[in-house]
Design a protein around this motif. Structure first.
Motif, PDB file in Angstrom:
ATOM      1  N   GLU A   1       0.777  -1.202   0.327  1.00 34.57           N
ATOM      2  CA  GLU A   1       0.062  -0.072  -0.181  1.00 34.57           C
ATOM      3  C   GLU A   1       0.875   1.182  -0.212  1.00 34.57           C
ATOM      4  OE1 GLU A   1      -3.507   2.084  -0.242  1.00 34.57           O
ATOM      5  OE2 GLU A   1      -3.015   0.411  -0.421  1.00 34.57           O
ATOM      6  N   HIS A   2       2.051   1.270   0.408  1.00 36.73           N
ATOM      7  CA  HIS A   2       2.616   2.285   0.628  1.00 36.73           C
ATOM      8  C   HIS A   2       3.079   2.669  -0.452  1.00 36.73           C
ATOM      9  CE1 HIS A   2       6.653   4.188   1.364  1.00 36.73           C
ATOM     10  NE2 HIS A   2       6.334   5.457   2.007  1.00 36.73           N
ATOM     11  N   ASN A   3       4.099   1.639  -1.506  1.00 37.18           N
ATOM     12  CA  ASN A   3       4.441   1.422  -2.816  1.00 37.18           C
ATOM     13  C   ASN A   3       3.513   2.245  -3.847  1.00 37.18           C
ATOM     14  OD1 ASN A   3       7.086   0.554  -2.025  1.00 37.18           O
ATOM     15  ND2 ASN A   3       6.324  -1.807  -2.531  1.00 37.18           N
ATOM     16  N   ARG A   4       2.575   1.829  -3.639  1.00 39.70           N
ATOM     17  CA  ARG A   4       0.948   2.201  -4.209  1.00 39.70           C
ATOM     18  C   ARG A   4       0.947   3.511  -3.890  1.00 39.70           C
ATOM     19  NH1 ARG A   4      -1.721  -2.751  -3.518  1.00 39.70           N
ATOM     20  NH2 ARG A   4      -2.818  -1.866  -1.534  1.00 39.70           N
ATOM     21  N   GLN A   5       0.897   3.987  -2.387  1.00 42.92           N
ATOM     22  CA  GLN A   5       0.771   6.118  -2.719  1.00 42.92           C
ATOM     23  C   GLN A   5       1.764   6.551  -2.986  1.00 42.92           C
ATOM     24  OE1 GLN A   5      -1.890   6.855  -1.705  1.00 42.92           O
ATOM     25  NE2 GLN A   5      -2.913   5.132  -1.207  1.00 42.92           N
TER      26      GLN A   5
ATOM     27  N   GLN B   1       3.841  10.447  -6.480  1.00 45.06           N
ATOM     28  CA  GLN B   1       4.361  10.710  -7.530  1.00 45.06           C
ATOM     29  C   GLN B   1       4.492  11.210  -8.795  1.00 45.06           C
ATOM     30  OE1 GLN B   1       7.620   7.427  -7.392  1.00 45.06           O
ATOM     31  NE2 GLN B   1       8.639   8.618  -5.859  1.00 45.06           N
ATOM     32  N   SER B   2       2.884  10.616  -9.546  1.00 44.59           N
ATOM     33  CA  SER B   2       2.751  11.124 -10.812  1.00 44.59           C
ATOM     34  C   SER B   2       2.191  12.391 -10.240  1.00 44.59           C
ATOM     35  CB  SER B   2       1.788  10.388 -10.825  1.00 44.59           C
ATOM     36  OG  SER B   2       0.446  10.088 -10.170  1.00 44.59           O
ATOM     37  N   GLY B   3       1.792  12.961  -9.298  1.00 48.15           N
ATOM     38  CA  GLY B   3       0.942  14.034  -8.701  1.00 48.15           C
ATOM     39  C   GLY B   3      -0.301  13.770  -8.587  1.00 48.15           C
ATOM     40  N   VAL B   4      -1.298  12.680  -8.687  1.00 47.50           N
ATOM     41  CA  VAL B   4      -2.133  12.586  -8.262  1.00 47.50           C
ATOM     42  C   VAL B   4      -2.571  12.692  -7.361  1.00 47.50           C
ATOM     43  CG1 VAL B   4      -4.521  11.068  -8.981  1.00 47.50           C
ATOM     44  CG2 VAL B   4      -2.673  11.589 -10.548  1.00 47.50           C
TER      45      VAL B   4
ATOM     46  N   ASP C   1      -2.488  10.852   2.496  1.00 45.57           N
ATOM     47  CA  ASP C   1      -2.249   9.663   1.516  1.00 45.57           C
ATOM     48  C   ASP C   1      -1.369   9.024   2.288  1.00 45.57           C
ATOM     49  OD1 ASP C   1      -5.128  10.134   1.490  1.00 45.57           O
ATOM     50  OD2 ASP C   1      -5.585   9.769  -0.582  1.00 45.57           O
ATOM     51  N   LEU C   2      -0.083   9.575   1.707  1.00 44.34           N
ATOM     52  CA  LEU C   2       1.788   9.279   1.754  1.00 44.34           C
ATOM     53  C   LEU C   2       1.747   8.779   2.922  1.00 44.34           C
ATOM     54  CD1 LEU C   2       3.985   7.608   0.114  1.00 44.34           C
ATOM     55  CD2 LEU C   2       4.512  10.461   0.032  1.00 44.34           C
TER      56      LEU C   2
END
Length: 371
Positions: free
Chosen positions: A131-135, A140-143, A148-149
């Motif tokens: 979950e941390h990697n997805r956040q 990093q993509s700006g979304v 949340d991170l």
């Protein structure tokens, strides 16, 4: 008869009477004969002892027991029911020898529960990391948002902490399972086993006592008046089982407080080079020789007679058997003897029994026991 003749007759009669009276006086006035003198009283038989210089009179003797320097009380670090005992009292064991075994059912279950908790914690860690990697990618993509991170990072840290705690709990559970077997921690002899199979013991309850191999000590109790002098005295140890042999010893420990019942101080003397003959539990006699002590005279306590302020002894003259009460200087009173430091000389005969019934006018002779 005329007057003259009458006078002559009376004079003759008076002469006869006087003569007979004088003869009677001569017969009955003879002095009696002197009776023979009474025989002198025979000397009394008395137990005597010759005074000799005794170099060992200054030696103090105490009886104790041989013990190991290190005696360890062994106990389980967990509580449970004892299912088996594998040793006996007096058995020699090596380090690592199994002594007792507990019922380990509950501790095995605790290990399984800890393993399950660790598995769950590791799965939670894997999920939180993903979950941390997805956040992180979303952020990093700006979304994604910073909140949340941060929540994903915190969840990952919490999961990692739970996993570490589960690992520690599993280690504790496995250790407690291993504690269900009690083993000897050193080479030695088991001197006591106060527990039996079937008994439920608590954590820390003593179930065995191990006397470790190595140094051997003689443990004795010293009276108050000898405790201080024992620190500088020369010590030797003798064994009742090995007469004629002695071992040099050194005072290692002297109790700082007296026993509340006996009022004695426990002392432990290390036996130098004990050898195989010195075994645990033997009766040991410790002889203490004070430094600089002079020789004295040892006599039975029954030899002392107190007629005044000082004790004395009856000295027997060898040629006549006459008695003389001599005051003496007492250095020490012992169980059955007394140690004198003065008042007597070597070679003198001293009465050692019945001294209360003697006086200077009595003569005695040495009494010899029948073979």
């Amino acid at each position: 008869m005329n007057t003259q003749n009458r006078f002559l007759v009376a004079a003759g009669i008076l002469g006869l009477v006087v003569g007979s009276g004088g003869g009677a006086y001569m017969v009955y006035s003879t002095p009696p004969t002197t009776p023979p003198p009474a025989p002198a009283p025979l000397p009394r038989a008395a137990r005597v002892q010759e005074v000799t210089t005794d170099a060992s009179a200054s030696v103090h003797t105490y009886t104790g027991i041989v013990r190991a320097r290190y005696e360890t009380d062994l106990a389980f670090r967990v509580g449970a029911k004892i299912v088996s005992r594998h040793v006996e009292v007096g058995q020699r064991v090596a380090a690592g020898t199994l002594l007792f075994r507990l019922d380990a059912t509950d501790y095995r279950l605790a290990v399984k529960a800890a393993e399950a908790d660790l598995t769950a914690a590791e799965a939670e860690v894997a999920q939180s990391v993903a979950e941390h990697n997805r956040q992180l990618q979303t952020y990093q993509s700006g979304v994604g948002s910073t909140n949340d991170l941060d929540r994903a990072r915190a969840a990952k840290d919490v999961a990692a902490g739970r996993r570490d705690r589960a690992k520690e709990n599993l280690g504790i559970a496995r250790n407690r399972l291993a504690y269900c077997e009690l083993t000897a921690d050193a080479d030695g002899v088991l001197t006591a086993l106060p527990a039996e199979a079937g008994q439920v013991v608590a954590e820390g309850q003593v179930v065995a006592r191990l006397a470790r191999d190595g140094e051997r000590e003689a443990v004795v109790s010293l009276p108050e008046n000898q405790a201080i002098g024992a620190r500088t005295a020369r010590a030797t140890v003798a064994l009742w089982s090995a007469p004629g042999e002695s071992y040099q010893a050194t005072l290692r420990e002297l109790s700082p407080a007296a026993d509340p019942v006996t009022r004695t101080y426990q002392a432990r003397f290390t036996i130098r080079d004990p050898g195989a003959k010195v075994t645990l539990g033997m009766t040991a006699t410790v002889h203490l020789s004070p430094v600089g002590a002079t020789a004295g005279y040892s006599l039975p306590l029954s030899a002392l007679h107190r007629a005044g302020d000082r004790p004395g002894v009856w000295i027997v003259e060898r040629s006549t058997g006459r008695l003389t009460l001599v005051p003496v200087d007492v250095r020490e009173y012992r169980h059955e003897t007394v140690i004198l430091s003065g008042g007597v000389k070597p070679g003198q005969l001293v009465v050692t029994a019945g001294v209360q019934k003697l006086d200077p006018g009595v003569t005695v002779r040495a009494w010899k026991e029948m073979p």
